[in-house]
Design a protein around this motif. Structure first.
Motif: not given
Lengths: 440, 168, 100
Positions: A125-144
């Motif tokens: 369940a901690l793997g969720i953070f990898g996904i959320v932080l990766g999407g957020w840090s890309s600074n792009s709409h699709y990613s977030l």
């Protein structure tokens, strides 16, 4: 002080070797699961799949890994560099850490935890953070958007998967992975047959947990480019991919441990089925023979030799697996049979579960996101709660009122299926109400 | 010896992460450091032979509450917040009072350490089947708080849904 | 076992840092996170004493605290979202009117 350290390291050499094997071998295995997926996809689409790189495409994963390693590392300008760098590592670390409490055979386990199964569920369940932080840090709409959708999906189906696991844990009575398999041995049947509805819920929830089709909207190419992985290229993308396939292996291992009997042979308790002990070596022999059969037909001499080498390797594996069956060796090393054969059966079951994942991927169309969330919250979670209650009732019937295994569990399975039908009918009705303007 | 190394490692990680939580300007970085502080606390629980609590901390706190925090942080636009002053006007008074609280607790622990005898620690095996023991306690002596906690969670769920709705 | 006072010191330090966070920062989300830090410090104390005494009651209490923290975080974040929708601000200093 140094001697103390040395003693300590020597005392934990078995878990250390297992850990090194997992960290070193798992990426390779994940690469070959990708190859298996491409071959299975090709088979279901009536074509051949990768055939060029290595005989029958057997060296394709290595070529892919090399390509990804030497690709240019692009970081978006506005991205938060520290988190962008760190996010794939969280995913991979969580996935590999989750493998540490799982017992692949009686010999192969890194840590025998009291709360082993819960540990695996919690760490993945901690793997969720990898996904959320990766999407957020890309600074792009699709990613977030992709990251938030993916995280919402994971959180929803985690609840259903957890309740399905609780259902089977009621039967096992313990959270430790070894003892769960021992409990299945004592019970006589695998828990998949005692709690089939729970097994079904876990299959569906685990497909959603690993973002596989038909629940892969967050990373589908036609929908959101690549979701949270859009801005990642080269080896960072490979790390996310590795995390996804390692998660598949982890989820398959949980299902195998809890529902499919772990390292137990089918019909482990019945001596009448002892001929099944020869199945591992037989399988390896058949694969080796097939390699030898296909070797002369390869277009290039090098591939010919490679196939012969793989064939010989299969024959060697068959001999190693047949060794414990010889009485002389069995008397010398009694732990060899459970160790080797146990690992074989476990890996076979994990492989079949992953094949099931791939089969479902290439059969069903994708779920729309609101359908996905509705399925999770309004069908699977109520059904899993009813499943837990049903198994509780079955245990009371079996242990306190003295009913047999089959009547007790059969009755509760029927009742749970009835509830499932009711819930499914309700959501069918709701789905028909969503008629869009312009239709009908 | 191993006990001490593990304790000091997790304790240092927890304290450093905690300091970074309250001093970062970027809220996402604060959230990440809170996650590491929670995982360090979970490590301390594990070293205290509280295995069930360790995994409950990881699943609920780090894997549940912090996901909620991170979701909310990402849904709210934080760009404005990055350029504002981060400490309030009376920060010196707050710091002073917090240090007074800290001093009180320090005195309490320092006096208690020498004057109260805590006795010998119980053997580690007293906490051995951690899950079973916690379950036994939760379902027998503390059944009422357990049920109240479930109602509390229900109320919190309803409250959070009502709060976040656009039109009630 | 390590002397219990070490765990008490750790709990104290974390609690103080949490208090500093609550009374010093303006951003309400960080205030909520500091409250979580304080609750964790209390949990460390409880579990340390539970280990000393050898009973699982401290663990049960810690589980109740974690449950409580989850409920409070959910409602608190809901309130923050509702407030942000109305006033576009996340600073505790600016949340000072009951009705306007």
């Amino acid at each position: 002080m140094l001697m103390n350290l040395l003693h300590f390291v020597i005392s934990i050499w078995v878990p250390l070797v297992c850990a090194v094997i997992i960290v070193a071998v798992l990426p390779l295995v994940a690469g070959y699961i990708v190859l298996m997926e491409r071959k299975v996809m090709a088979d279901m689409q009536a074509r051949l799949g990768p055939m060029r790189v290595g005989p029958h495409g057997l060296l394709q994963p290595i070529a892919d890994a090399l390509k990804l390693l030497i690709k240019e590392d692009i970081i978006p300008d506005e991205a938060d560099k520290a988190i962008f760098w760190f996010a794939p590592l969280i995913s991979v670390t969580a996935a590999m850490l989750a493998m540490s409490a799982l017992a692949i055979g009686p010999w192969f386990q890194i840590a025998e935890l009291n709360v082993g199964l819960l540990f695996v569920v919690g760490i993945s369940a901690l793997g969720i953070f990898g996904i959320v932080l990766g999407g957020w840090s890309s600074n792009s709409h699709y990613s977030l958007l992709g990251a938030l959708r993916s995280a919402a999906q994971l959180v929803s189906y985690e609840t259903a998967a957890g309740m399905a696991i609780v259902g089977a844990l009621l039967l096992a009575g313990t959270l430790s992975t070894r003892e769960i398999i021992q409990a299945q041995n004592d019970y006589g049947t695998w828990f998949a047959f005692a709690a089939p509805v729970g097994f079904f819920i876990y299959i569906v929830a685990s497909i959603a947990e690993t973002n596989r089709a038909p629940f892969d909207l967050p990373e589908a190419e036609s929908e959101l480019v690549a979701g949270y992985m859009t801005e990642y290229s080269g080896f960072r993308w490979a790390l996310y991919f590795l995390a996804e396939y390692t998660n598949m292996v982890v989820v398959a291992s949980i299902a195998t441990t809890l529902f499919l009997g772990g390292w137990l042979r089918p019909f482990a308790g019945t001596p009448a089925f002892d001929f099944l002990d020869g199945f591992p070596s037989l399988l390896m022999l058949v694969v080796g023979a097939y390699c030898f059969y296909r070797a002369p037909k390869q277009p290039v001499k090098v591939q010919n030799l490679f196939m012969v080498a793989v064939g010989l390797l299969m024959f060697l594996a068959a001999m190693i697996l047949a060794a414990p069956l010889v009485p002389a060796v069995a008397n010398l090393l009694p732990g060899l049979k459970p160790g080797l054969h146990g690992a074989f059966w476990f890996l076979l079951k994990v492989g079949l579960y992953i094949y099931l994942f791939m089969w479902l991927r290439f059969t069903f169309p994708r779920y729309r996101f609101d359908q996905l969330m509705r399925l999770g919250w309004q069908f699977l979670i109520p059904l899993s709660i009813v499943n837990v209650m049903g198994i509780g009732v079955a245990l009371v019937l079996h242990r306190h009122w003295g009913w047999g295994h089959l009547p007790a569990f059969g009755l509760t399975t029927l009742l749970t299926l009835l509830v499932a039908g009711l819930l499914g009918w309700e959501s069918e009705k709701k789905d028909k109400e969503h008629v869009f303007v312009g239709e009908a | 010896m191993l006990d001490q190394i593990v304790f000091y490692f997790f304790a240092a990680l927890a304290v450093v992460s905690a300091i970074l939580v309250v001093t970062r300007r970027n809220v996402v970085q604060s959230a990440i450091f809170l996650i590491t502080a929670l995982l360090a606390t979970a490590g301390i629980f594990l070293s205290l032979h509280a295995e069930f609590l360790f995994i409950v901390q990881v699943i609920l706190y780090a894997g549940g509450i912090m996901v909620l925090f991170v979701f909310v942080i990402m849904l709210i636009n934080m760009d404005v917040a990055l350029h504002q002053i981060q400490f309030n006007r009376q920060w010196w008074l707050g710091l002073l009072l917090a240090l007074v609280v800290g001093a009180e607790l320090t005195i309490a622990i320092a006096i208690g350490r020498s004057h109260l005898s805590f006795g010998d620690p119980a053997p580690a095996s007293a906490l051995e089947p951690s899950t079973q023991l916690v379950g036994k306690v939760l379902f027998s002596e503390y059944m009422l708080p357990f049920e109240i906690a479930s109602i509390l969670l229900l109320v919190a769920m309803i409250g959070a849904v009502v709060m976040a709705k656009k039109k009630i | 076992m390590i002397p219990i006072s070490q765990y008490l010191w750790l709990g104290m330090v974390l609690f103080t840092i949490g208090v500093i966070g609550v009374v010093t920062r303006r951003n309400v989300i960080i205030i909520l996170m500091s409250v979580e830090l304080m609750l964790n410090a209390v949990n460390i104390n409880l579990v340390a004493f539970s280990r000393l005494v050898g009973s699982a009651e401290g663990h049960a209490f810690a589980i109740f605290i974690i449950t409580d923290a989850a409920a409070e975080a959910a409602v608190g974040l809901g309130i923050i979202i509702a407030f942000f929708r109305n006033r576009e601000t996340l600073l505790g200093d600016e949340m000072d009117l009951l009705k306007w």
